[in-house]
Write a protein that holds these residues in place. Structure first.
Motif, PDB file in Angstrom:
ATOM      1  N   MET A  18      -6.742  -1.191  11.048  1.00 39.02           N
ATOM      2  CA  MET A  18      -6.727   0.338  11.063  1.00 39.02           C
ATOM      3  C   MET A  18      -7.919   0.803  11.405  1.00 39.02           C
ATOM      4  SD  MET A  18      -4.666   1.781   7.629  1.00 39.02           S
ATOM      5  CE  MET A  18      -3.500   0.961   7.127  1.00 39.02           C
ATOM      6  N   ASP A  19      -7.652   1.909  12.563  1.00 32.22           N
ATOM      7  CA  ASP A  19      -9.176   2.478  12.708  1.00 32.22           C
ATOM      8  C   ASP A  19      -9.611   3.627  11.880  1.00 32.22           C
ATOM      9  OD1 ASP A  19      -7.686   4.866  13.409  1.00 32.22           O
ATOM     10  OD2 ASP A  19      -7.482   4.559  15.417  1.00 32.22           O
ATOM     11  N   ASP A  20     -10.623   4.262  11.950  1.00 33.77           N
ATOM     12  CA  ASP A  20     -11.159   5.240  10.957  1.00 33.77           C
ATOM     13  C   ASP A  20     -10.172   6.517  10.614  1.00 33.77           C
ATOM     14  OD1 ASP A  20     -13.351   3.911  10.402  1.00 33.77           O
ATOM     15  OD2 ASP A  20     -14.598   5.092  11.728  1.00 33.77           O
ATOM     16  N   ALA A  21      -9.711   7.018  11.628  1.00 32.60           N
ATOM     17  CA  ALA A  21      -8.688   7.870  11.649  1.00 32.60           C
ATOM     18  C   ALA A  21      -7.314   7.469  10.942  1.00 32.60           C
ATOM     19  CB  ALA A  21      -8.053   8.396  12.952  1.00 32.60           C
ATOM     20  N   GLN A  22      -6.731   6.334  11.076  1.00 33.10           N
ATOM     21  CA  GLN A  22      -5.905   5.753  10.353  1.00 33.10           C
ATOM     22  C   GLN A  22      -5.749   5.559   8.779  1.00 33.10           C
ATOM     23  OE1 GLN A  22      -5.415   2.425  13.260  1.00 33.10           O
ATOM     24  NE2 GLN A  22      -3.267   3.294  13.941  1.00 33.10           N
ATOM     25  N   ARG A  23      -7.368   4.896   8.458  1.00 30.85           N
ATOM     26  CA  ARG A  23      -7.501   4.783   7.274  1.00 30.85           C
ATOM     27  C   ARG A  23      -7.660   6.107   6.503  1.00 30.85           C
ATOM     28  NH1 ARG A  23     -10.159   0.445   9.090  1.00 30.85           N
ATOM     29  NH2 ARG A  23     -12.104   1.667   9.509  1.00 30.85           N
ATOM     30  N   GLU A  24      -8.029   7.225   7.300  1.00 28.73           N
ATOM     31  CA  GLU A  24      -8.292   8.281   6.512  1.00 28.73           C
ATOM     32  C   GLU A  24      -6.932   9.177   6.265  1.00 28.73           C
ATOM     33  OE1 GLU A  24      -9.759  12.910   7.605  1.00 28.73           O
ATOM     34  OE2 GLU A  24     -11.137  11.107   8.200  1.00 28.73           O
ATOM     35  N   ALA A  25      -6.018   8.757   7.215  1.00 27.40           N
ATOM     36  CA  ALA A  25      -4.588   9.400   7.060  1.00 27.40           C
ATOM     37  C   ALA A  25      -3.801   8.598   6.322  1.00 27.40           C
ATOM     38  CB  ALA A  25      -4.058   9.446   8.565  1.00 27.40           C
ATOM     39  N   ALA A  26      -4.180   7.466   5.984  1.00 29.81           N
ATOM     40  CA  ALA A  26      -3.248   6.353   5.084  1.00 29.81           C
ATOM     41  C   ALA A  26      -3.825   6.733   3.541  1.00 29.81           C
ATOM     42  CB  ALA A  26      -3.492   5.174   5.362  1.00 29.81           C
ATOM     43  N   GLN A  27      -4.854   7.034   3.414  1.00 26.68           N
ATOM     44  CA  GLN A  27      -5.656   7.383   2.154  1.00 26.68           C
ATOM     45  C   GLN A  27      -5.087   8.756   1.568  1.00 26.68           C
ATOM     46  OE1 GLN A  27      -7.139   5.505  -0.168  1.00 26.68           O
ATOM     47  NE2 GLN A  27      -6.887   3.828   1.170  1.00 26.68           N
ATOM     48  N   ARG A  46       0.637   4.972  13.584  1.00 27.59           N
ATOM     49  CA  ARG A  46       0.063   4.740  14.996  1.00 27.59           C
ATOM     50  C   ARG A  46      -0.543   6.123  15.672  1.00 27.59           C
ATOM     51  NH1 ARG A  46       2.906   0.547  12.314  1.00 27.59           N
ATOM     52  NH2 ARG A  46       2.792  -1.108  13.611  1.00 27.59           N
ATOM     53  N   SER A  47      -0.073   7.150  15.146  1.00 29.37           N
ATOM     54  CA  SER A  47      -0.632   8.465  15.550  1.00 29.37           C
ATOM     55  C   SER A  47      -0.932   9.101  14.214  1.00 29.37           C
ATOM     56  CB  SER A  47       0.308   9.189  16.482  1.00 29.37           C
ATOM     57  OG  SER A  47      -0.164  10.412  16.807  1.00 29.37           O
ATOM     58  N   PRO A  48      -2.204   8.950  13.837  1.00 31.94           N
ATOM     59  CA  PRO A  48      -2.621   9.361  12.402  1.00 31.94           C
ATOM     60  C   PRO A  48      -2.678  10.812  12.456  1.00 31.94           C
ATOM     61  CG  PRO A  48      -4.504   8.349  13.593  1.00 31.94           C
ATOM     62  CD  PRO A  48      -3.242   8.071  14.442  1.00 31.94           C
ATOM     63  N   ALA A  49      -3.099  11.694  13.436  1.00 32.10           N
ATOM     64  CA  ALA A  49      -2.967  13.097  13.460  1.00 32.10           C
ATOM     65  C   ALA A  49      -1.682  13.842  13.290  1.00 32.10           C
ATOM     66  CB  ALA A  49      -3.997  13.786  14.588  1.00 32.10           C
ATOM     67  N   LEU A  50      -0.633  12.968  14.050  1.00 24.95           N
ATOM     68  CA  LEU A  50       0.623  13.375  13.974  1.00 24.95           C
ATOM     69  C   LEU A  50       1.254  12.904  12.580  1.00 24.95           C
ATOM     70  CD1 LEU A  50       3.348  14.323  15.017  1.00 24.95           C
ATOM     71  CD2 LEU A  50       3.598  12.175  15.966  1.00 24.95           C
ATOM     72  N   MET A  51       0.958  12.002  11.958  1.00 20.82           N
ATOM     73  CA  MET A  51       1.498  11.626  10.821  1.00 20.82           C
ATOM     74  C   MET A  51       0.845  12.516   9.757  1.00 20.82           C
ATOM     75  SD  MET A  51       0.923   8.324   8.138  1.00 20.82           S
ATOM     76  CE  MET A  51      -0.777   8.873   7.294  1.00 20.82           C
ATOM     77  N   ASP A  52      -0.375  12.900   9.870  1.00 15.14           N
ATOM     78  CA  ASP A  52      -0.947  13.888   8.849  1.00 15.14           C
ATOM     79  C   ASP A  52      -0.087  15.265   8.750  1.00 15.14           C
ATOM     80  OD1 ASP A  52      -2.847  15.015   7.087  1.00 15.14           O
ATOM     81  OD2 ASP A  52      -3.386  15.992   8.569  1.00 15.14           O
ATOM     82  N   ARG A  53       0.219  15.587   9.914  1.00 15.34           N
ATOM     83  CA  ARG A  53       0.742  16.948  10.296  1.00 15.34           C
ATOM     84  C   ARG A  53       2.295  16.940   9.668  1.00 15.34           C
ATOM     85  NH1 ARG A  53      -3.574  16.503  13.442  1.00 15.34           N
ATOM     86  NH2 ARG A  53      -4.500  18.400  14.080  1.00 15.34           N
ATOM     87  N   VAL A  54       3.137  15.679  10.105  1.00 12.07           N
ATOM     88  CA  VAL A  54       4.522  15.483   9.835  1.00 12.07           C
ATOM     89  C   VAL A  54       4.648  15.379   8.450  1.00 12.07           C
ATOM     90  CG1 VAL A  54       6.275  13.876   9.937  1.00 12.07           C
ATOM     91  CG2 VAL A  54       5.175  14.614  11.980  1.00 12.07           C
TER      92      VAL A  54
END
Length: 193
Positions: A18-27, A46-54
């Motif tokens: 994971m990249d940093d954005a993915q790790r942050e969204a996962a946490q 795979r799209s952490p900003a979208l995942m966070d909002r969804v």
């Protein structure tokens, strides 16, 4: 589980992949009521900003909406059946049963039949969701019945729930995310083409 399910196109990501954005969204997801990255959030990562909002929309709709739990769980089954979405079906059948939906009602939905064992709320929701998915809107009569029963906020929450689970179902179907083990839950048969 059924060995005829398609191969998972977007399996879980290893933490070191994971990249940093993915790790942050996962946490953030793990810290919330879901407690894990699973189901639609595996491909959405795979799209952490979208995942966070969804996931924030889904968190509201699943855990804080104005709808009774039984109505929400029944709605999720209707959308899962419409999209033949195995993951969501396997997750929400036990929850719908626990919320009070009859096993005969769930069996009929699974087979693509209109259940004859629905209570008044389930009948209203079945009609509302069916019209929305088939006609991309609802009739004046169905709308009036839904507002009378759930209020305007409830109608918006119901519509949002259908839209959210339609999007999640599409993500899961594109990614071929496999269902979790769900003892006693039969997978959805494909609709005849």
């Amino acid at each position: 589980m059924n060995t005829l399910l398609p191969t998972d196109r977007m399996p879980p990501l290893a933490l070191d992949a994971m990249d940093d954005a993915q790790r942050e969204a996962a946490q953030a997801l793990i810290a919330g009521p879901r407690k894990a990255v699973k189901g639609p959030f595996i491909p959405l990562l795979r799209s952490p900003a979208l995942m966070d909002r969804v996931q924030r929309v889904g968190e509201y709709l699943r855990f804080d909406s104005s709808l009774p739990t039984r109505v929400s769980e029944f709605t999720m089954l209707l959308v899962a059946r419409h999209w033949t979405q195995q993951f969501e079906w396997c997750v929400h059948v036990p929850l719908a049963l626990k919320a009070g939906t009859a096993a005969d009602t769930i069996d009929a939905l699974r087979e693509g039949r209109r259940p004859t064992t629905m209570d008044a709320d389930e009948t209203l929701v079945h009609d509302f969701v069916g019209e929305l998915l088939q006609h991309h809107g609802v009739s004046d009569a169905t709308y009036a019945s839904a507002v009378a029963r759930f209020g305007e906020r409830g109608v918006i929450d119901l519509t949002g729930l259908v839209g959210y689970f339609a999007m999640v179902s599409m993500v899961l179907n594109v990614a071929h995310t496999p269902p979790e083990e769900a003892p006693g839950v039969a997978l959805l048969p494909a609709f005849p083409r």
